[in-house]
Design a protein around this motif. Structure first.
Motif, mmCIF file in Angstrom:
data_model
loop_
_atom_site.group_PDB
_atom_site.id
_atom_site.type_symbol
_atom_site.label_atom_id
_atom_site.label_comp_id
_atom_site.label_asym_id
_atom_site.label_seq_id
_atom_site.Cartn_x
_atom_site.Cartn_y
_atom_site.Cartn_z
ATOM 1 N N HIS A 83 29.643 38.658 40.967
ATOM 2 C CA HIS A 83 31.082 38.897 40.790
ATOM 3 C C HIS A 83 31.849 37.614 41.059
ATOM 4 O O HIS A 83 31.416 36.789 41.866
ATOM 5 N N PRO A 84 32.997 37.450 40.408
ATOM 6 C CA PRO A 84 33.879 36.329 40.748
ATOM 7 C C PRO A 84 34.727 36.670 41.975
ATOM 8 O O PRO A 84 34.550 37.728 42.591
ATOM 9 N N ALA A 85 35.650 35.795 42.314
ATOM 10 C CA ALA A 85 36.555 36.042 43.429
ATOM 11 C C ALA A 85 37.417 37.271 43.162
ATOM 12 O O ALA A 85 37.697 37.623 42.009
ATOM 13 N N ILE A 86 37.834 37.931 44.233
ATOM 14 C CA ILE A 86 38.757 39.064 44.099
ATOM 15 C C ILE A 86 40.031 38.570 43.417
ATOM 16 O O ILE A 86 40.603 37.544 43.807
ATOM 17 N N GLN A 87 40.473 39.317 42.401
ATOM 18 C CA GLN A 87 41.638 38.893 41.619
ATOM 19 C C GLN A 87 42.183 40.084 40.829
ATOM 20 O O GLN A 87 41.482 41.087 40.640
ATOM 21 N N PRO A 88 43.415 39.975 40.357
ATOM 22 C CA PRO A 88 43.955 41.038 39.504
ATOM 23 C C PRO A 88 43.260 41.031 38.140
ATOM 24 O O PRO A 88 42.845 39.985 37.639
ATOM 25 N N ALA A 89 43.149 42.207 37.548
ATOM 26 C CA ALA A 89 42.604 42.347 36.195
ATOM 27 C C ALA A 89 43.133 43.647 35.610
ATOM 28 O O ALA A 89 43.717 44.473 36.314
ATOM 29 N N THR A 90 42.900 43.836 34.321
ATOM 30 C CA THR A 90 43.360 45.038 33.630
ATOM 31 C C THR A 90 42.178 45.923 33.272
ATOM 32 O O THR A 90 41.227 45.477 32.637
ATOM 33 N N VAL A 91 42.261 47.174 33.705
ATOM 34 C CA VAL A 91 41.275 48.199 33.368
ATOM 35 C C VAL A 91 41.837 49.033 32.219
ATOM 36 O O VAL A 91 43.030 49.341 32.190
ATOM 37 N N ARG A 92 40.977 49.388 31.276
ATOM 38 C CA ARG A 92 41.403 50.215 30.139
ATOM 39 C C ARG A 92 40.550 51.482 30.064
ATOM 40 O O ARG A 92 39.361 51.457 30.378
ATOM 41 N N VAL A 93 41.169 52.577 29.658
ATOM 42 C CA VAL A 93 40.466 53.851 29.529
ATOM 43 C C VAL A 93 39.737 53.884 28.190
ATOM 44 O O VAL A 93 40.346 53.721 27.130
ATOM 45 N N ALA A 94 38.420 54.109 28.253
ATOM 46 C CA ALA A 94 37.607 54.218 27.038
ATOM 47 C C ALA A 94 37.437 55.664 26.600
ATOM 48 O O ALA A 94 37.231 55.945 25.420
ATOM 49 N N ASP A 95 37.519 56.594 27.549
ATOM 50 C CA ASP A 95 37.335 58.017 27.267
ATOM 51 C C ASP A 95 38.180 58.803 28.263
ATOM 52 O O ASP A 95 37.929 58.753 29.462
ATOM 53 N N ARG A 96 39.176 59.520 27.737
ATOM 54 C CA ARG A 96 40.097 60.246 28.616
ATOM 55 C C ARG A 96 39.708 61.711 28.791
ATOM 56 O O ARG A 96 40.441 62.496 29.385
ATOM 57 N N SER A 97 38.534 62.107 28.319
ATOM 58 C CA SER A 97 38.153 63.518 28.338
ATOM 59 C C SER A 97 37.463 63.955 29.629
ATOM 60 O O SER A 97 37.019 65.098 29.736
ATOM 61 N N HIS A 98 37.353 63.059 30.597
ATOM 62 C CA HIS A 98 36.609 63.329 31.834
ATOM 63 C C HIS A 98 37.573 63.409 33.011
ATOM 64 O O HIS A 98 38.584 62.706 33.022
#
Length: 213
Positions: free
Chosen positions: A108-123
């Motif tokens: 892993h790299p250093a702790i940092q902000p990033a953007t998470v995206r939803v690939a499947d919203r059915s769960h």
């Protein structure tokens, strides 16, 4: 439900916050939660009382051969598993576990902000997650990814530095496995995660799936 947090390598300081959050969520939803770092709980008789087992940032070799066999039998009986964060940094010499958790940690790299995206919203683990979801965490890269994973969340590598998966970077997933159910989220390195409403909903959704709700 059992929360297991034994470590034989790095020990995350967020583990107590994770235990507290899962206990609070269990109380809120009527699910009894016990927590232990004692691998002696992994016998057929003792495991039979739990609907799911959470590996909360476990690291390296945490179960002996008999305990591994008991856990394999437990999952084959139709029970559930939840892996949180360093659960993929666990049991590198146990191929069955690699299949269960779905991947192994690969830096892993250093702790940092990033953007998470939803690939499947059915769960239930993704239905309430904002997309895009901007947050700060320790962003794992993986190896030995299982081929049958249903990816729920991905990491946008254009929003941070140090990713190795390119356009398809899975960061949370689920699948049926060897008669049981398994959910994994790589989120949850920081103590702050466990006070974050969106993360708590994400985590509880994975637990709901694992316990068969």
């Amino acid at each position: 439900m059992l929360v297991f947090y034994k470590t034989a390598g790095f020990q995350h300081t967020s583990i107590p916050a994770g235990i507290q959050a899962i206990k609070e969520l269990g109380l809120e939803h009527g699910v009894q939660v016990e927590a232990t770092a004692d691998a002696g709980r992994f016998t057929p008789d003792k495991l039979s009382g739990y609907r799911a087992v959470v590996f909360l940032s476990t690291t390296l070799d945490v179960l002996d051969a008999n305990q591994q066999t008991a856990f394999e039998q437990y999952i084959r009986s139709g029970r559930g598993f939840v892996g949180v964060h360093a659960a993929t940094d666990t049991e590198y010499d146990w191929p069955w576990y690699n299949g269960l958790v779905g991947a192994y940690f690969n830096g892993h790299p250093a702790i940092q902000p990033a953007t998470v995206r939803v690939a499947d919203r059915s769960h239930p683990a993704s239905t309430t997650v904002p997309s895009p979801w901007q947050r700060t965490d320790e962003w794992y890269n993986f190896r030995s990814l299982a081929p049958d994973l249903h990816v729920l969340l991905t990491l946008d590598e254009t929003t941070y530095t140090g990713g190795t998966h390119g356009a398809n970077h899975p960061i949370a997933w689920y699948h049926s496995y060897d008669g049981g159910r398994a959910f994994y989220t790589a989120l949850g390195h920081t103590e702050e995660s466990y006070a974050e409403p969106a993360f708590r909903q994400h985590l509880w959704g994975g637990i709901q799936y694992a316990i068969g709700q």
